[in-house]
Write a protein that holds these residues in place. Structure first.
Motif, PDB file in Angstrom:
ATOM      1  N   PRO A   4       0.832  -1.213   0.000  1.00  0.00           N
ATOM      2  CA  PRO A   4       0.000   0.000   0.000  1.00  0.00           C
ATOM      3  C   PRO A   4       0.868   1.266   0.000  1.00  0.00           C
ATOM      4  O   PRO A   4       2.035   1.210   0.393  1.00  0.00           O
ATOM      5  CB  PRO A   4      -0.790  -0.103   1.306  1.00  0.00           C
ATOM      6  N   PRO A   5       0.317   2.379  -0.422  1.00  0.00           N
ATOM      7  CA  PRO A   5       1.107   3.606  -0.470  1.00  0.00           C
ATOM      8  C   PRO A   5       1.490   4.083   0.927  1.00  0.00           C
ATOM      9  O   PRO A   5       0.791   3.797   1.906  1.00  0.00           O
ATOM     10  CB  PRO A   5       0.163   4.609  -1.145  1.00  0.00           C
ATOM     11  N   GLY A   6       2.612   4.811   1.010  1.00  0.00           N
ATOM     12  CA  GLY A   6       3.088   5.332   2.291  1.00  0.00           C
ATOM     13  C   GLY A   6       2.065   6.285   2.895  1.00  0.00           C
ATOM     14  O   GLY A   6       1.541   7.157   2.205  1.00  0.00           O
ATOM     15  N   LEU A   9       5.373   9.810  -5.218  1.00  0.00           N
ATOM     16  CA  LEU A   9       6.664   9.151  -4.978  1.00  0.00           C
ATOM     17  C   LEU A   9       6.528   7.965  -4.025  1.00  0.00           C
ATOM     18  O   LEU A   9       7.367   7.073  -4.019  1.00  0.00           O
ATOM     19  CB  LEU A   9       7.666  10.163  -4.400  1.00  0.00           C
ATOM     20  N   HIS A  10       5.477   7.984  -3.192  1.00  0.00           N
ATOM     21  CA  HIS A  10       5.335   6.923  -2.192  1.00  0.00           C
ATOM     22  C   HIS A  10       4.199   5.961  -2.496  1.00  0.00           C
ATOM     23  O   HIS A  10       3.655   5.324  -1.598  1.00  0.00           O
ATOM     24  CB  HIS A  10       5.153   7.552  -0.798  1.00  0.00           C
ATOM     25  N   ILE A  11       3.809   5.866  -3.752  1.00  0.00           N
ATOM     26  CA  ILE A  11       2.771   4.888  -4.099  1.00  0.00           C
ATOM     27  C   ILE A  11       3.312   3.459  -3.990  1.00  0.00           C
ATOM     28  O   ILE A  11       2.582   2.512  -3.724  1.00  0.00           O
ATOM     29  CB  ILE A  11       2.232   5.158  -5.539  1.00  0.00           C
ATOM     30  N   GLY A  31      -1.858  -1.016  -9.263  1.00  0.00           N
ATOM     31  CA  GLY A  31      -1.070   0.187  -9.549  1.00  0.00           C
ATOM     32  C   GLY A  31      -1.827   1.114 -10.499  1.00  0.00           C
ATOM     33  O   GLY A  31      -1.858   2.340 -10.314  1.00  0.00           O
ATOM     34  N   SER A  32      -2.454   0.540 -11.504  1.00  0.00           N
ATOM     35  CA  SER A  32      -3.167   1.345 -12.497  1.00  0.00           C
ATOM     36  C   SER A  32      -4.262   2.188 -11.847  1.00  0.00           C
ATOM     37  O   SER A  32      -4.362   3.392 -12.092  1.00  0.00           O
ATOM     38  CB  SER A  32      -3.805   0.446 -13.556  1.00  0.00           C
ATOM     39  N   ILE A  33      -5.068   1.562 -10.998  1.00  0.00           N
ATOM     40  CA  ILE A  33      -6.221   2.285 -10.461  1.00  0.00           C
ATOM     41  C   ILE A  33      -5.772   3.327  -9.426  1.00  0.00           C
ATOM     42  O   ILE A  33      -6.356   4.418  -9.331  1.00  0.00           O
ATOM     43  CB  ILE A  33      -7.308   1.318  -9.903  1.00  0.00           C
TER      44      ILE A  33
END
Lengths: 198, 638
Positions: free
Chosen positions: A60-62, A118-120, A130-132
């Motif tokens: 998951p993203p930061g 940058l933190h995805i 990732g796309s969505i």
């Protein structure tokens, strides 16, 4: 066809605020359809979540940049509402200060958004997750950037001779739209940052 | 610095008498002369007319493709068109008819008529209106130029993945389709917001919600449908382009994507789309029925509530397009139920019209003939609609000619017949001349017979198993005779449109002079000249009745106090239509065209390279700033 004058509207004002102004309704319309765009994107995310046996497909993203963004946007509502009040009172000096402030907040929001990207922790072409995520973040960024552009143009305009009463109504519509951009972010924040951590 | 408002000494319309007032206002509101002037126009009538003409050009182009397909299918194993071109042709036909004709032509009529019918001088956001037209025109040209360059989309009008994914369609054909969607949706969304704001804020004083003409109600509901349906297909087409261009994985099962996501996104738009086309048709029918029966439509409130109910229900049907993808039983049951339920509000409207015809004194002129055609054809289409709402029947006839027959009955019956009726009905208003009644009757007879001969046999062909989208079939299938019949009907149907074209061209020159209100109709567009002057009304009407021109037969009560020195419109409250403000209306400008060109470059560029987002954005930002920046005119300094 012959006519007889039955009503005189010459005393009516030439501009109005909120529901009394045309552009306010236009902004409402665009918020409705853009809101629908967000809703559809959220639906697509949840659909992909539902059809995959595990979620997220990557890390998951930061949390930090997204949470900072949420804090910034929520706090930005305070000066935004103040700007709304002074615009209603046609206080030019205060409106100028408010618009400069809101432009600066818009720039700050875009910078924080850069950190979010940058933190995805995944690329848009890695997998559907990732796309969505990139798509939804991109969609909201478009709104941030558009509103920032609008705010800056309005800000410059209010420093010129064009700062007529009607423009104060435009300022309140811009305030209204920013609130929408903030409001739209809150479910997206939960979706992008907390749903994958459930 | 003065921020206290307008100059107090400007001239108002109450201080001048006719005809000087009309002349002054006509000069003020006129589109500037010359080519540049024409490109700057923000007059809703000018833009509406362009929109209508362009939509009919696309109708003829799409119709020509239909004739080609029918020639190819008129017998087994004909070699007129090969499979690749045939794929492009049926995709172009569907895409053109849905995205470049049906929706735009309905929006186009509204752009022209709604401001007149609510009694205002221009549509809300007239520059956005101009921008919308340019986007539509450029999007349509983009699709057709690509087709002529052998890059026409070939993936069907709903472009299912994975067929439209890069693996199966490595050329730019699917991208052209997807980006054409973006063009036309931007255009339609813009018009919808304009219509909503025009209806809610620009109605003449006294036009309370229950005095809004039924046609205007239908366009209000349609506009909301567009606003809530079209974002879905824009998300879908953007995702498709991203998958094809930068390798996102939305629709790729191997990477967690899902092909059915495409179908959900497409049909969440695609089903309301049917009603986006049909609901304006019902509004046209209401207008025509009322005028030609010389009475109000029976059940005004029931009709309005039916329109709104249809709008809501139309969002609950989309999955019935996906019955054969395998659904949970509860889902299939739910979507079957809603699909059948939506027949109820449509049925209520049909009974209201029948009752009005029954109780009124019908005058059988061409517009009413087309309404009659609508009633017969649409009801037949509705019946097959209830049939395919049932999962077992749908499973049998899915992707066969039965479905082709069904949706042509619904769409041509439900929208095109009312539309042609509307052309005959409002042509005098747009041009000042009447269409020939004699040719009109020929047109109707040919269209009604031709349509049924063309499409009725398709039901049987579908039941016999003939799949849609095949470029030919074997003689052993035994489908020759019905296909030949269908093709003959299609030619007859095409001929009917040729009759219409002849009628239009001849009547433009030699038609009878119409006068303000040739049909003796009751709504406000007939209170002004034919064609209307640039200002629409020299004095804004004051509405006292649902049928203002029947209630005030000799002298129309009007409003005074608007400026004759600058473009000014009257804003009224959303429900009671009480006067609120005199708001400036934007003057003509080139910026909408410049912005549309910048957006076109961005859109077309971005199917080739993602960097178009980077270099394509600044010109749009500059154009938009130019658009909104005050030009120092009286309107701007208010």
């Amino acid at each position: 066809m012959k006519s007889r004058i039955a009503l005189d509207v010459s005393e009516l004002p030439t501009y109005g605020f909120g529901p009394r102004s045309g552009p306010w309704w236009g902004a409402m319309g665009f918020m409705a359809l853009e809101g629908m765009g967000f809703a559809i994107a959220i639906g697509a995310y949840l659909y992909l979540l539902a059809v995959n046996s595990h979620w997220p497909l990557d890390t998951p993203p930061g949390l930090a940049p997204g949470t900072a963004m949420t804090g910034l946007l929520v706090l930005s509502v305070v000066p935004n509402i103040w700007l709304n009040r002074v615009a209603h009172r046609l206080e030019l000096r205060a409106v100028r200060i408010g618009l400069v402030l809101m432009s600066a907040i818009g720039v700050a929001a875009l910078i924080v958004r850069g950190f979010e990207f940058l933190h995805i922790h995944t690329r848009w072409d890695t997998d559907a997750y990732g796309s969505i995520v990139w798509f939804i973040l991109g969609l909201h960024t478009t709104h941030l950037a558009t509103d920032l552009g609008d705010t800056i143009v309005l800000c410059v305009l209010m420093f010129t001779r064009h700062a007529q009463p009607r423009r104060f109504s435009d300022v309140t519509d811009n305030v209204f739209y920013w609130n929408f951009v903030v409001l739209a972010w809150l479910p997206l924040y939960v979706l992008l940052y907390w749903v994958p951590r459930l | 610095m003065s921020i206290t408002g307008a100059s107090e000494r400007e001239l108002r319309d109450g201080e001048i008498d006719e005809p000087e007032l009309s002349e002054r206002l006509a000069r003020l509101w006129a589109t500037p002369r010359g080519l540049i002037g024409a490109l700057m126009s923000v007059d809703h009538k000018v833009i509406g007319r362009r929109y209508i003409v362009t939509a009919f050009v696309f109708l003829f182009a799409g119709g020509l493709l239909a004739v080609l397909m029918r020639l190819q299918l008129s017998g087994a194993q004909r070699h007129l068109i090969g499979p690749d071109l045939y794929n492009q042709i049926f995709t172009m036909h569907g895409s053109t008819m849905m995205f470049l004709f049906a929706v735009p032509v309905m929006e186009a009529f509204a752009v022209y008529l709604v401001p007149l019918m609510v009694g205002t001088r221009n549509i809300a956001f007239p520059r956005l209106n101009a921008f919308s037209y340019w986007m539509y025109l450029f999007g349509g040209c983009f699709l057709w130029i690509a087709f002529f360059l052998n890059t026409g989309p070939d993936v069907g009008w709903f472009a299912y993945v994975p067929l439209s994914s890069i693996q199966y369609d490595p050329s730019k054909r699917a991208d052209v389709w997807a980006q054409m969607i973006t063009f036309t949706e931007v255009a339609a969304l813009a018009v919808s917001v304009e219509i909503v704001v025009t209806v809610l804020k620009r109605r003449a004083p006294g036009m309370t919600l229950d005095r809004i003409p039924l046609y205007v109600w239908s366009m209000l509901v349609t506009s909301f449908l567009v606003m809530f349906a079209m974002p879905s297909v824009m998300v879908a087409s953007t995702a498709l382009i991203l998958d094809r261009l930068i390798g996102t994985r939305f629709f790729e099962p191997a990477a967690g994507g899902n092909v059915l996501l495409w179908q959900h996104l497409f049909w969440f738009f695609g089903h309301p789309e049917v009603y986006i086309i049909f609901i304006p048709g019902t509004g046209m029918v209401s207008a025509i029925v009322s005028t030609f029966t010389r009475r109000q439509v029976i059940g005004y409130t029931a009709v309005v509530l039916s329109l709104i109910a249809t709008g809501f229900l139309s969002f609950g049907l989309w999955v019935h397009h996906m019955f054969v993808t395998g659904l949970p039983q509860l889902g299939a049951g739910l979507f079957t139920a809603t699909s059948m339920l939506i027949a109820v509000p449509s049925g209520i409207q049909i009974f209201c019209w029948l009752a009005t015809l029954w109780d009124g004194k019908p005058v059988w002129r061409t517009p009413l003939l087309f309404v009659l055609g609508f009633l017969v054809i649409f009801v037949l289409g509705g019946l097959t609609g209830v049939m395919v709402a049932s999962v077992p029947i749908d499973t049998q006839v899915h992707d066969t000619y039965f479905v082709v027959a069904h949706f042509h009955y619904v769409l041509i019956g439900g929208a095109v017949f009312p539309l042609i009726g509307a052309v005959y009905y409002w042509f005098p208003k747009l041009t000042g001349r009447m269409l020939s009644e004699r040719l009109g009757r020929w047109h109707f007879a040919l269209a009604f017979i031709g349509f049924n001969v063309a499409f009725f046999p398709m039901h049987i062909l579908g039941l016999e198993g003939m799949p849609r989208r095949v470029y030919t079939y074997l003689p052993e299938m035994g489908w020759d005779r019905l296909n030949l019949t269908s093709s003959a009907g299609a030619l007859l149907f095409a001929l009917s449109f040729a009759v219409m074209a002849v009628n239009v061209v001849r009547s433009l020159r030699n038609g009878d002079i119409a006068g303000d209100n040739p049909w003796g109709a009751s709504t406000l567009e007939w209170a002004t000249g034919s064609p209307p002057p640039p200002q629409n009304f020299s004095r804004i009407p004051l509405v006292t009745h649902r049928d203002p021109l029947w209630a005030e037969r000799d002298v129309l009560p009007v409003v005074a106090g608007l400026s004759v020195e600058r473009h000014e419109v009257l804003l009224t409250s959303a429900t009671e239509a009480e006067p609120q403000t005199r708001e400036a209306s934007p003057e003509p400008s080139l910026w909408p065209l410049i912005t549309a060109i910048a957006v076109t470059v961005f859109f077309i560029g971005s199917i080739f390279t993602p960097w178009a987002v980077v270099w394509g954005t600044p010109p749009i930002a500059i154009a938009l700033t130019g658009w909104f920046w005050p030009a120092g005119t009286k309107e701007d300094e208010e």
